[in-house]
Scaffold this motif. Structure first.
Motif, PDB file in Angstrom:
ATOM      1  N   GLU A  88       0.850  -1.188   0.000  1.00  0.00           N
ATOM      2  CA  GLU A  88       0.000   0.000   0.000  1.00  0.00           C
ATOM      3  C   GLU A  88       0.888   1.240   0.000  1.00  0.00           C
ATOM      4  O   GLU A  88       1.865   1.316   0.751  1.00  0.00           O
ATOM      5  CB  GLU A  88      -0.907   0.009   1.223  1.00  0.00           C
ATOM      6  CG  GLU A  88      -1.872  -1.167   1.273  1.00  0.00           C
ATOM      7  CD  GLU A  88      -2.672  -1.215   2.562  1.00  0.00           C
ATOM      8  OE1 GLU A  88      -3.785  -1.764   2.534  1.00  0.00           O
ATOM      9  OE2 GLU A  88      -2.175  -0.702   3.588  1.00  0.00           O
ATOM     10  N   PHE A 100       1.198   5.446   0.415  1.00  0.00           N
ATOM     11  CA  PHE A 100       0.584   6.616   1.044  1.00  0.00           C
ATOM     12  C   PHE A 100       1.505   7.824   0.871  1.00  0.00           C
ATOM     13  O   PHE A 100       2.715   7.680   0.749  1.00  0.00           O
ATOM     14  CB  PHE A 100       0.384   6.392   2.544  1.00  0.00           C
ATOM     15  CG  PHE A 100      -0.450   5.202   2.920  1.00  0.00           C
ATOM     16  CD1 PHE A 100      -1.800   5.342   3.222  1.00  0.00           C
ATOM     17  CD2 PHE A 100       0.120   3.939   2.985  1.00  0.00           C
ATOM     18  CE1 PHE A 100      -2.558   4.243   3.581  1.00  0.00           C
ATOM     19  CE2 PHE A 100      -0.644   2.831   3.352  1.00  0.00           C
ATOM     20  CZ  PHE A 100      -1.985   2.982   3.637  1.00  0.00           C
ATOM     21  N   TYR A 101       0.911   9.026   0.921  1.00  0.00           N
ATOM     22  CA  TYR A 101       1.709  10.247   0.925  1.00  0.00           C
ATOM     23  C   TYR A 101       1.129  11.241   1.920  1.00  0.00           C
ATOM     24  O   TYR A 101      -0.049  11.171   2.295  1.00  0.00           O
ATOM     25  CB  TYR A 101       1.777  10.869  -0.475  1.00  0.00           C
ATOM     26  CG  TYR A 101       0.473  11.449  -0.976  1.00  0.00           C
ATOM     27  CD1 TYR A 101       0.175  12.803  -0.815  1.00  0.00           C
ATOM     28  CD2 TYR A 101      -0.473  10.656  -1.625  1.00  0.00           C
ATOM     29  CE1 TYR A 101      -1.012  13.341  -1.275  1.00  0.00           C
ATOM     30  CE2 TYR A 101      -1.656  11.180  -2.089  1.00  0.00           C
ATOM     31  CZ  TYR A 101      -1.927  12.521  -1.917  1.00  0.00           C
ATOM     32  OH  TYR A 101      -3.111  13.046  -2.374  1.00  0.00           O
ATOM     33  N   SER A 102       1.969  12.177   2.364  1.00  0.00           N
ATOM     34  CA  SER A 102       1.559  13.172   3.349  1.00  0.00           C
ATOM     35  C   SER A 102       2.351  14.443   3.130  1.00  0.00           C
ATOM     36  O   SER A 102       3.521  14.406   2.724  1.00  0.00           O
ATOM     37  CB  SER A 102       1.790  12.649   4.775  1.00  0.00           C
ATOM     38  OG  SER A 102       1.537  13.661   5.742  1.00  0.00           O
ATOM     39  N   TYR A 160      -1.988  11.039   6.361  1.00  0.00           N
ATOM     40  CA  TYR A 160      -1.547  10.310   5.173  1.00  0.00           C
ATOM     41  C   TYR A 160      -2.741   9.953   4.295  1.00  0.00           C
ATOM     42  O   TYR A 160      -3.802   9.564   4.789  1.00  0.00           O
ATOM     43  CB  TYR A 160      -0.787   9.045   5.563  1.00  0.00           C
ATOM     44  CG  TYR A 160       0.664   9.318   5.899  1.00  0.00           C
ATOM     45  CD1 TYR A 160       1.660   9.174   4.938  1.00  0.00           C
ATOM     46  CD2 TYR A 160       1.034   9.744   7.162  1.00  0.00           C
ATOM     47  CE1 TYR A 160       2.987   9.443   5.230  1.00  0.00           C
ATOM     48  CE2 TYR A 160       2.360  10.019   7.476  1.00  0.00           C
ATOM     49  CZ  TYR A 160       3.327   9.865   6.498  1.00  0.00           C
ATOM     50  OH  TYR A 160       4.639  10.137   6.781  1.00  0.00           O
ATOM     51  N   THR A 161      -2.566  10.097   3.006  1.00  0.00           N
ATOM     52  CA  THR A 161      -3.575   9.741   2.010  1.00  0.00           C
ATOM     53  C   THR A 161      -3.096   8.520   1.239  1.00  0.00           C
ATOM     54  O   THR A 161      -1.956   8.479   0.779  1.00  0.00           O
ATOM     55  CB  THR A 161      -3.804  10.904   1.033  1.00  0.00           C
ATOM     56  OG1 THR A 161      -4.267  12.043   1.757  1.00  0.00           O
ATOM     57  CG2 THR A 161      -4.831  10.515  -0.029  1.00  0.00           C
ATOM     58  N   MET A 162      -3.972   7.548   1.099  1.00  0.00           N
ATOM     59  CA  MET A 162      -3.615   6.346   0.347  1.00  0.00           C
ATOM     60  C   MET A 162      -3.677   6.640  -1.143  1.00  0.00           C
ATOM     61  O   MET A 162      -4.654   7.202  -1.639  1.00  0.00           O
ATOM     62  CB  MET A 162      -4.553   5.206   0.688  1.00  0.00           C
ATOM     63  CG  MET A 162      -4.155   3.880   0.068  1.00  0.00           C
ATOM     64  SD  MET A 162      -5.262   2.549   0.599  1.00  0.00           S
ATOM     65  CE  MET A 162      -4.428   1.133  -0.097  1.00  0.00           C
TER      66      MET A 162
END
Length: 218
Positions: free
Chosen positions: A154, A156-158, A164-166
């Motif tokens: 998976e 994610f970024y932030s 965090y957004t998937m």
């Protein structure tokens, strides 16, 4: 049964809570750049131009020559890294790569496309695909996180290392060691400076091992 419960709890405590900061100077290069600096747990790369990672689809070519600094990890894990760059031209990119071999990998991070910052991921299994999420405005840095569980990773970024957004989930062969670390490329340009810090890997309770313990009480 008591022993199994104890071992399960011990594994969860040991592997689920321990995040280890990784030392860039103890990692290995794939396509070592001619100019880079490691200082105070920060990696700066002068990314060479005309470099990229891609296989076959859409463009009809295969390239595998961007700088990639990695360590190898088995089992299941969560990894994070902070990334920034002085992006200049189309497709300049910096981020995180998780790689089995030249035909099986994912790279994701910031990619500069048509004057905009995009959260970008290229997933390759023999051939490559590409997905992007455009950002509203340029950002000074981005945090990336990947979680490997069994045969899935998976992404994610932030923008603040809190929320965090998937981005997506992808398949990756399970129960094999993977190479993990910072990556950068400049397919169309003459290169740029990329910076990486706060690289950690946290081992997770391995589901194969937990299942074996459940099936083999003693």
């Amino acid at each position: 049964m008591i022993r199994v419960k104890y071992l399960l709890a011990t594994l969860a405590a040991t592997y689920g809570l321990t995040a280890q900061a990784q030392s860039f100077d103890k990692m290995q290069w794939f396509n070592e750049p001619s100019s880079y600096l490691i200082k105070d747990k920060v990696l700066e790369i002068d990314v060479p131009g005309q470099t990229d990672y891609w296989r076959v689809s859409h463009y009809g070519f295969t390239v595998d020559d961007g700088p990639f600094l990695y360590a190898t990890y088995g089992g299941e894990f969560e990894t994070k890294i902070k990334v920034s760059g002085d992006y200049k031209v189309r497709f300049d990119q910096a981020g995180l790569m998780i790689r089995l071999d030249h035909e099986n990998y994912v790279k994701f991070g910031i990619e500069f496309v048509d004057g905009k910052y995009n959260v970008s991921a290229v997933v390759t299994h023999r051939t490559s695909d590409w997905s992007v999420i455009p950002l509203d405005k340029p950002v000074p840095h981005i945090w990336l996180k990947a979680v490997r569980r069994l045969d899935a990773i998976e992404l994610f970024y932030s923008l603040d290392d809190r929320n965090y957004t998937m981005m997506r989930t992808l398949w990756m062969q399970d129960n094999v060691p993977l190479q993990v670390g910072p990556v950068a490329a400049s397919p169309d340009g003459k290169g740029f400076r990329a910076r990486f810090s706060d690289f950690t890997v946290r081992h997770l309770p391995d589901q194969h091992r937990l299942e074996w313990l459940r099936k083999n009480p003693s």
